[in-house]
Design a protein around this motif. Structure first.
Motif, short mmCIF file in Angstrom:
data_model
loop_
_atom_site.label_atom_id
_atom_site.label_comp_id
_atom_site.label_asym_id
_atom_site.label_seq_id
_atom_site.Cartn_x
_atom_site.Cartn_y
_atom_site.Cartn_z
N LEU A 156 9.10 7.22 -12.65
CA LEU A 156 10.00 7.78 -13.86
C LEU A 156 9.44 9.02 -14.37
CD1 LEU A 156 9.63 4.43 -15.53
CD2 LEU A 156 11.69 5.79 -15.37
N TYR A 157 7.94 9.33 -14.05
CA TYR A 157 7.40 10.83 -14.44
C TYR A 157 8.07 11.82 -13.49
CZ TYR A 157 3.42 9.62 -17.32
OH TYR A 157 2.33 8.94 -18.25
N GLN A 158 8.18 11.51 -12.31
CA GLN A 158 8.92 12.29 -11.29
C GLN A 158 10.27 12.58 -11.39
OE1 GLN A 158 8.76 10.90 -7.37
NE2 GLN A 158 6.56 10.33 -7.21
N GLY B 39 0.62 -1.38 0.01
CA GLY B 39 -0.03 0.12 -0.03
C GLY B 39 0.97 1.25 -0.09
N LYS B 40 2.08 1.22 0.53
CA LYS B 40 2.77 2.41 0.83
C LYS B 40 3.96 2.90 -0.59
CE LYS B 40 3.65 0.96 4.83
NZ LYS B 40 4.64 0.45 5.67
N ASP B 41 3.91 1.59 -1.47
CA ASP B 41 4.87 1.69 -2.26
C ASP B 41 4.45 2.83 -3.34
OD1 ASP B 41 7.17 1.04 -3.53
OD2 ASP B 41 6.40 -0.92 -4.19
N THR B 42 5.48 3.06 -4.26
CA THR B 42 5.13 4.02 -5.51
C THR B 42 5.37 3.24 -6.66
OG1 THR B 42 6.14 5.73 -4.38
CG2 THR B 42 5.60 6.23 -6.56
N LYS B 43 4.61 3.43 -7.85
CA LYS B 43 4.45 2.53 -8.94
C LYS B 43 5.91 2.97 -9.83
CE LYS B 43 -0.18 1.89 -10.23
NZ LYS B 43 -1.32 1.93 -11.35
N VAL B 44 6.39 2.23 -10.48
CA VAL B 44 7.66 2.86 -11.06
C VAL B 44 7.31 3.90 -12.46
CG1 VAL B 44 9.33 1.90 -13.18
CG2 VAL B 44 9.32 0.50 -10.84
N THR B 45 6.22 3.72 -12.89
CA THR B 45 5.61 4.64 -13.74
C THR B 45 5.66 6.14 -13.29
OG1 THR B 45 4.27 3.03 -14.94
CG2 THR B 45 3.91 5.19 -15.40
N ASP B 46 5.28 6.21 -11.77
CA ASP B 46 5.09 7.47 -11.34
C ASP B 46 6.53 7.90 -10.95
OD1 ASP B 46 2.41 7.87 -11.09
OD2 ASP B 46 2.09 6.28 -9.91
N TYR C 246 17.96 14.70 -9.72
CA TYR C 246 17.02 13.56 -10.08
C TYR C 246 17.83 12.08 -9.69
CZ TYR C 246 20.32 13.30 -13.98
OH TYR C 246 21.50 13.44 -14.85
N LYS C 247 18.99 12.44 -9.45
CA LYS C 247 19.68 10.95 -9.34
C LYS C 247 19.20 9.93 -8.24
CE LYS C 247 23.95 11.51 -11.44
NZ LYS C 247 24.30 10.72 -12.73
N ARG C 248 18.88 10.78 -7.27
CA ARG C 248 18.13 9.71 -6.21
C ARG C 248 16.99 8.80 -6.57
NH1 ARG C 248 14.54 9.99 -2.46
NH2 ARG C 248 13.76 12.02 -3.28
N ILE C 249 16.21 9.67 -7.36
CA ILE C 249 14.99 8.69 -7.82
C ILE C 249 15.30 8.04 -8.89
CG2 ILE C 249 12.34 9.07 -8.79
CD1 ILE C 249 12.53 12.18 -8.21
N LEU C 250 16.38 8.25 -9.56
CA LEU C 250 16.78 7.33 -10.98
C LEU C 250 17.46 6.09 -10.07
CD1 LEU C 250 16.76 7.09 -14.01
CD2 LEU C 250 19.33 8.02 -13.97
N ASP C 251 18.35 6.37 -9.11
CA ASP C 251 18.98 5.13 -8.56
C ASP C 251 17.64 4.46 -7.74
OD1 ASP C 251 21.24 6.02 -9.02
OD2 ASP C 251 21.81 7.01 -7.17
N ALA D 48 9.74 8.95 -21.04
CA ALA D 48 10.35 8.59 -19.67
C ALA D 48 9.23 7.48 -19.02
CB ALA D 48 10.11 9.81 -18.63
N ALA D 49 8.05 7.69 -19.02
CA ALA D 49 6.98 6.79 -18.52
C ALA D 49 6.96 5.40 -19.13
CB ALA D 49 5.40 7.34 -18.80
N SER D 50 7.48 5.49 -20.35
CA SER D 50 7.60 4.16 -21.41
C SER D 50 8.47 3.18 -20.67
CB SER D 50 7.68 4.43 -22.81
OG SER D 50 9.12 4.80 -23.10
N ARG D 51 9.71 3.61 -20.25
CA ARG D 51 10.78 3.08 -19.95
C ARG D 51 10.56 1.77 -18.65
NH1 ARG D 51 13.13 2.75 -24.30
NH2 ARG D 51 11.01 3.22 -24.68
N GLY D 52 9.25 2.03 -18.08
CA GLY D 52 8.83 0.94 -17.01
C GLY D 52 8.66 -0.33 -17.61
N GLU D 53 7.73 -0.15 -18.72
CA GLU D 53 7.40 -1.39 -19.51
C GLU D 53 8.47 -1.72 -20.24
OE1 GLU D 53 5.24 0.99 -18.71
OE2 GLU D 53 3.43 -0.15 -18.01
N TYR D 54 9.37 -0.86 -21.14
CA TYR D 54 10.32 -1.65 -21.85
C TYR D 54 11.40 -2.26 -20.98
CZ TYR D 54 14.72 -0.79 -24.41
OH TYR D 54 15.93 -0.91 -24.98
N LEU D 55 11.81 -2.00 -19.79
CA LEU D 55 12.71 -2.49 -19.09
C LEU D 55 12.24 -3.81 -18.34
CD1 LEU D 55 14.40 0.62 -17.30
CD2 LEU D 55 15.33 -0.90 -19.10
#
Ligand code: ASP
Length: 400
Positions: A53-55, A44-51, A66-71, A110-117
């Motif tokens: 990636l947008y952030q 419940g507390k987690d964040t979707k990878v798509t979100d 942005y490095k921290r989010i990318l990591d 950016a958003a598409s990379r979640g599905e791609y990977l």
């Protein structure tokens, strides 16, 4: 026998979920064409990878760190790879993504990379070939989806393939840049792949065992829906049932391919089967398929003596609504009166101008506005053939 299997984000959120997915695919040889979403929430507390990636992209585009989010995103994928003991390294992919972010490749990229990977991981894990959705799903330069071009290319590409992983949600524009469907759009990709393959079944695997007769936040422990027609589903989704992405039904419906909603966490449950028609004789008890509702509608009722014998008056009334861009949802009528029901949001600024024009054009005996209307729809293909259904429904409304 060919089946397309689409797995939603929660079905692919962790290595543990990936293992369940592989077991499902291994259990049926026909499940050869796999459409993955990006990793969703693990709890419940987690964040979707798509979100994420947008952030991450927005931070990068705004010149913020942005490095921290990318990591964090990379760690989500690395955890899956390590949990599956795969010999796969995404460092190169992440370097490319970072480079493209800096070069402003766009939010959709950016958003598409979640599905791609996730597609790359899935392809390694299953040993199925990877087909990049950018090569087979197409949008025009304005980001409008191109169904025919997509179908032709998907058909040609998949014709010789017995197995494939095709990531959901995105495709490409004529200049090669990436576009996506709206959120939840991997459902649509699954449907497009099923259509192009003339599949026997499109299985949409998620974290619930199909649709429920009513919203569980309102009705305690509602029964599951075992069978529903495309048309019933369309009615229930229009009126607010949260089900599949709205672009999902059309491609499979057109080819008469049944769609089965299934639960990755309970794979033996048959889920909900959606198709054009059912042989319902055996199922006398379930005559209402589902109930859903939506708030914030308004009703304008126009009454005028002699209206019923005035040729063309309904058309002229509707033309006024059309001129104000109001989409009518329902139009109950009586002798010499017509009520038009529409979402209140469609007349935010124009309500009084619209009513004034109706008054001026038709000079009715009365024109009334009723606001704050909720609509409750009971949908069921078998209701029309059964006596007393509306009586039962209205009696229940009366009692309450
Ligand atoms: N990953 C995308 C989303 O979160 C698309 C999808 O999952 O269908 O909306």
């Amino acid at each position: 026998m060919k089946k397309v299997v689409k797995f939603g984000g929660s079905s692919l959120a962790s290595a543990r979920q990936f293992k369940k997915v592989k077991a499902i695919i291994d259990a049926d040889k026909a499940r050869g064409y796999v459409v993955p979403s990006a990793p969703g929430k693990r709890d419940g507390k987690d964040t979707k990878v798509t979100d994420l990636l947008y952030q991450c992209y927005e931070a990068c585009a705004a010149g913020q760190s942005y490095k921290r989010i990318l990591d964090q995103i990379k760690k989500r994928f690395d955890d899956i790879i390590n949990g599956l003991d795969l010999d796969l390294n995404l460092d190169f992919e992440f370097d490319t993504i970072e480079e493209n972010f800096k070069n402003k490749a766009g939010r959709a990229y950016a958003a598409s990379r979640g599905e791609y990977l996730n597609g790359i991981i899935m392809s390694h894990y299953l040993g199925f070939p990877f087909v990049d959705a950018a090569d087979v799903v197409f949008f025009d330069e304005n980001g409008v989806f191109l169904p025919e071009k997509t179908n032709d290319e998907l058909e040609a590409r998949l014709a010789s393939m017995k197995q494939a992983v095709i990531p959901g949600f995105y495709g490409s524009k004529p200049d090669g840049s990436i576009a996506t469907f709206s959120r939840g759009g991997s459902d649509v990709t699954g449907s497009l792949v099923a259509r192009a393959l003339h599949a026997d079944l499109y299985e949409n695997w998620t974290d619930v065992s199909g649709f429920l007769v009513a919203d569980p936040r309102i009705v305690e422990d509602p029964a599951p829906i075992e069978t529903i027609t495309y048309r019933e589903l369309r009615e229930l989704s229009y009126i607010g049932a949260q089900v599949l992405h709205e672009g999902t039904i059309f491609p499979v419906r057109e080819k008469g391919i049944p769609l089965n909603i299934r639960n990755t966490n309970d794979p033996s449950h048959p889920g909900t089967m959606i198709q054009a028609k059912f042989d319902d004789a055996a199922d006398e008890a379930h005559f209402i398929t589902g109930i859903a509702g939506k708030k914030n509608f308004s009703i304008i009722t126009i009454a005028k003596n002699g209206m019923s014998s005035e040729l063309g008056i309904w058309r002229r009334i509707l033309e006024v609504f059309e001129a104000y861009n109001v989409n009518i949802a329902y139009a109950p009528s009586g002798i010499d009166c017509l009520s038009l029901v529409f979402p209140a949001s469609q007349v935010n600024d124009n309500l009084y101008a619209l009513m004034g024009e109706l008054q001026k054009k038709f000079n009715p005996d009365s024109i009334t506005l009723t606001e704050n209307i909720s609509i409750v729809a009971a949908v069921g293909r078998k209701m029309a053939y059964r006596l007393g259904v509306s009586g039962q429904i209205f009696a229940t409304l009366g009692q309450n």
